[in-house]
Design a protein around this motif. Structure first.
Motif, mmCIF file in Angstrom:
data_model
loop_
_atom_site.group_PDB
_atom_site.id
_atom_site.type_symbol
_atom_site.label_atom_id
_atom_site.label_comp_id
_atom_site.label_asym_id
_atom_site.label_seq_id
_atom_site.Cartn_x
_atom_site.Cartn_y
_atom_site.Cartn_z
ATOM 1 N N MET A 9 -8.363 5.420 -13.885
ATOM 2 C CA MET A 9 -8.218 4.392 -12.342
ATOM 3 C C MET A 9 -9.802 3.681 -13.358
ATOM 4 S SD MET A 9 -6.578 3.455 -9.471
ATOM 5 C CE MET A 9 -7.230 3.910 -7.920
ATOM 6 N N LEU A 10 -9.294 1.966 -12.588
ATOM 7 C CA LEU A 10 -9.401 1.055 -12.612
ATOM 8 C C LEU A 10 -9.946 0.778 -11.253
ATOM 9 C CD1 LEU A 10 -8.903 -1.610 -15.674
ATOM 10 C CD2 LEU A 10 -10.600 0.268 -15.694
ATOM 11 N N PHE A 11 -10.879 0.642 -10.367
ATOM 12 C CA PHE A 11 -10.855 -0.078 -8.853
ATOM 13 C C PHE A 11 -10.973 -1.833 -8.646
ATOM 14 C CE2 PHE A 11 -12.983 4.387 -8.723
ATOM 15 C CZ PHE A 11 -12.403 5.143 -7.794
ATOM 16 N N ALA A 12 -10.500 -2.197 -8.604
ATOM 17 C CA ALA A 12 -10.372 -3.496 -8.618
ATOM 18 C C ALA A 12 -9.718 -3.972 -7.039
ATOM 19 C CB ALA A 12 -9.211 -4.167 -9.376
ATOM 20 N N ALA A 13 -10.699 -3.445 -6.025
ATOM 21 C CA ALA A 13 -9.438 -3.939 -4.550
ATOM 22 C C ALA A 13 -10.595 -4.362 -3.902
ATOM 23 C CB ALA A 13 -8.973 -1.903 -3.929
ATOM 24 N N ALA A 58 -5.601 -1.793 -6.127
ATOM 25 C CA ALA A 58 -5.140 -3.628 -5.600
ATOM 26 C C ALA A 58 -5.462 -3.691 -4.130
ATOM 27 C CB ALA A 58 -4.456 -4.803 -6.114
ATOM 28 N N HIS A 59 -6.048 -4.656 -3.348
ATOM 29 C CA HIS A 59 -6.303 -4.527 -1.998
ATOM 30 C C HIS A 59 -6.834 -6.378 -1.525
ATOM 31 C CE1 HIS A 59 -6.335 -4.410 2.446
ATOM 32 N NE2 HIS A 59 -7.791 -4.826 2.007
ATOM 33 N N TYR A 60 -7.537 -6.722 -2.104
ATOM 34 C CA TYR A 60 -7.848 -8.317 -1.568
ATOM 35 C C TYR A 60 -7.439 -9.203 -2.623
ATOM 36 C CZ TYR A 60 -10.503 -12.540 -0.820
ATOM 37 O OH TYR A 60 -11.197 -13.618 -0.341
ATOM 38 N N LYS A 61 -6.229 -10.016 -2.343
ATOM 39 C CA LYS A 61 -5.562 -10.867 -2.909
ATOM 40 C C LYS A 61 -4.598 -10.098 -3.937
ATOM 41 C CE LYS A 61 -7.811 -14.507 -1.148
ATOM 42 N NZ LYS A 61 -7.344 -15.453 -1.047
ATOM 43 N N ALA A 62 -4.312 -9.095 -3.672
ATOM 44 C CA ALA A 62 -3.736 -8.086 -5.093
ATOM 45 C C ALA A 62 -2.657 -8.975 -5.441
ATOM 46 C CB ALA A 62 -3.175 -6.744 -3.805
ATOM 47 N N ASP A 63 -2.103 -9.642 -4.970
ATOM 48 C CA ASP A 63 -1.256 -10.323 -5.836
ATOM 49 C C ASP A 63 -1.084 -11.259 -6.835
ATOM 50 O OD1 ASP A 63 -2.492 -11.862 -3.737
ATOM 51 O OD2 ASP A 63 -0.877 -13.727 -3.883
ATOM 52 N N GLN A 64 -2.824 -11.700 -6.977
ATOM 53 C CA GLN A 64 -3.531 -11.854 -8.273
ATOM 54 C C GLN A 64 -3.640 -11.044 -9.317
ATOM 55 O OE1 GLN A 64 -6.482 -15.534 -8.015
ATOM 56 N NE2 GLN A 64 -6.078 -14.813 -5.783
ATOM 57 N N HIS A 78 -1.219 -0.248 -4.830
ATOM 58 C CA HIS A 78 -1.246 -1.594 -3.940
ATOM 59 C C HIS A 78 -2.026 -0.962 -2.331
ATOM 60 C CE1 HIS A 78 -0.086 -5.283 -1.269
ATOM 61 N NE2 HIS A 78 -0.968 -5.156 -1.208
ATOM 62 N N GLU A 79 -3.087 -0.834 -2.326
ATOM 63 C CA GLU A 79 -3.932 -0.519 -0.947
ATOM 64 C C GLU A 79 -3.178 -1.854 0.052
ATOM 65 O OE1 GLU A 79 -8.045 0.953 -1.010
ATOM 66 O OE2 GLU A 79 -7.294 1.518 -3.354
ATOM 67 N N SER A 80 -2.535 -1.037 0.880
ATOM 68 C CA SER A 80 -2.157 -1.263 2.663
ATOM 69 C C SER A 80 -1.612 -0.354 3.235
ATOM 70 C CB SER A 80 -0.992 -2.816 1.358
ATOM 71 O OG SER A 80 -0.614 -3.458 2.670
ATOM 72 N N PRO A 81 -2.416 -1.338 4.828
ATOM 73 C CA PRO A 81 -2.748 -2.198 5.315
ATOM 74 C C PRO A 81 -4.491 -2.558 5.383
ATOM 75 C CG PRO A 81 -2.287 -1.157 6.847
ATOM 76 C CD PRO A 81 -1.464 -0.156 5.722
ATOM 77 N N ASP A 82 -4.813 -0.817 4.812
ATOM 78 C CA ASP A 82 -6.334 -0.867 4.676
ATOM 79 C C ASP A 82 -7.150 -0.816 3.662
ATOM 80 O OD1 ASP A 82 -6.688 -0.944 7.574
ATOM 81 O OD2 ASP A 82 -6.088 1.383 7.989
ATOM 82 N N LEU A 83 -8.354 -1.266 3.163
ATOM 83 C CA LEU A 83 -8.765 -0.561 1.699
ATOM 84 C C LEU A 83 -9.497 0.905 2.384
ATOM 85 C CD1 LEU A 83 -10.012 -1.888 -0.512
ATOM 86 C CD2 LEU A 83 -11.884 -2.545 0.776
#
Length: 230
Positions: A9-13, A58-64, A78-83
């Motif tokens: 699991m890579l943390f990138a959110a 992914a959360h911030y700028k998840a689309d990128q 995809h973590e949504s709506p909250d981190l």
């Protein structure tokens, strides 16, 4: 349940606030170091360890983030709506990672030396351990300020205290996440429970590691990589 981990699991959110203006339009994992995105530095270590499954949150700028890995076999949580922080984020990703122990790895660091995931796998003992953290001496922790995070006894058991710096890479028994009632929580909460049970372990890393969670870390990491190639 698998005993030897085959998933990471890579943390990138995260928001990457320490990066200032660099993350205004770009998520931190896509910031380039030595011409390559930070997440790709992490993926190079993962690919070299020959793991079967890769999950990234992914959360911030998840689309990128999603677009960056779209042409690969990487699964995106995809973590949504909250981190959800590290613990909540990992638990939310369990439908993608599957059951059993797994690697986790931050995406805001660069390594010079032995493969960190291979090093962890070589010392993983699920009979004694609930987690095995890869740690590094402060003298090998480039761009990191502070006295350290963990102390190890002569058996490798970890307790809180100045000593070694946690690198953001570990093996963890993910089923233990079910015992935390909160939706949003840090893995520190789980580690503290493991410490009380005597089942949190650490492994010293004998290479160099650079924290690229802040702008100055970019030049430091590039210098570290140049010296490693000499």
């Amino acid at each position: 349940m698998r005993q030897r981990p085959d998933t990471v699991m890579l943390f990138a959110a995260g928001f990457g606030t320490r990066m200032g203006a660099l993350t205004h339009d770009l998520p931190k994992p896509l910031i380039k170091v030595a011409g390559k995105a930070l997440i790709d530095h992490a993926l190079a270590q993962v690919r070299a360890a020959d793991l079967d499954r890769i999950v990234v949150n992914a959360h911030y700028k998840a689309d990128q983030i999603r677009a960056h890995v779209a042409e690969s076999d990487i699964l995106v949580s995809h973590e949504s709506p909250d981190l959800l922080d590290t613990g909540g984020g990992l638990r939310a990703a369990l439908p993608l990672t599957g059951p059993g122990p797994l690697f986790t790895m931050n995406t805001d660091a660069v390594w010079a030396g032995p493969n960190p995931l291979v090093a962890l796998a070589s010392k993983w003992d699920p009979d004694r351990m609930d987690a095995l953290l890869l740690c590094v001496s402060p003298t090998r922790a480039i761009g990191h300020a502070g006295a350290g995070d963990f102390e190890l006894d002569n058996q490798g058991r970890a307790t809180r205290g100045p000593g070694l710096v946690y690198t953001g890479a570990q093996i963890l028994k993910s089923d233990l996440l079910a015992h935390i009632p909160d939706d949003v929580f840090s893995l520190n909460l789980l580690w503290d429970r493991m410490i009380k049970a005597g089942r949190l372990y650490g492994l010293p890393y004998d290479g160099h590691w650079c924290d690229v969670g802040h702008p100055a870390g970019i030049a430091l990491a590039e210098d570290m990589l140049r010296n490693a190639d000499v």
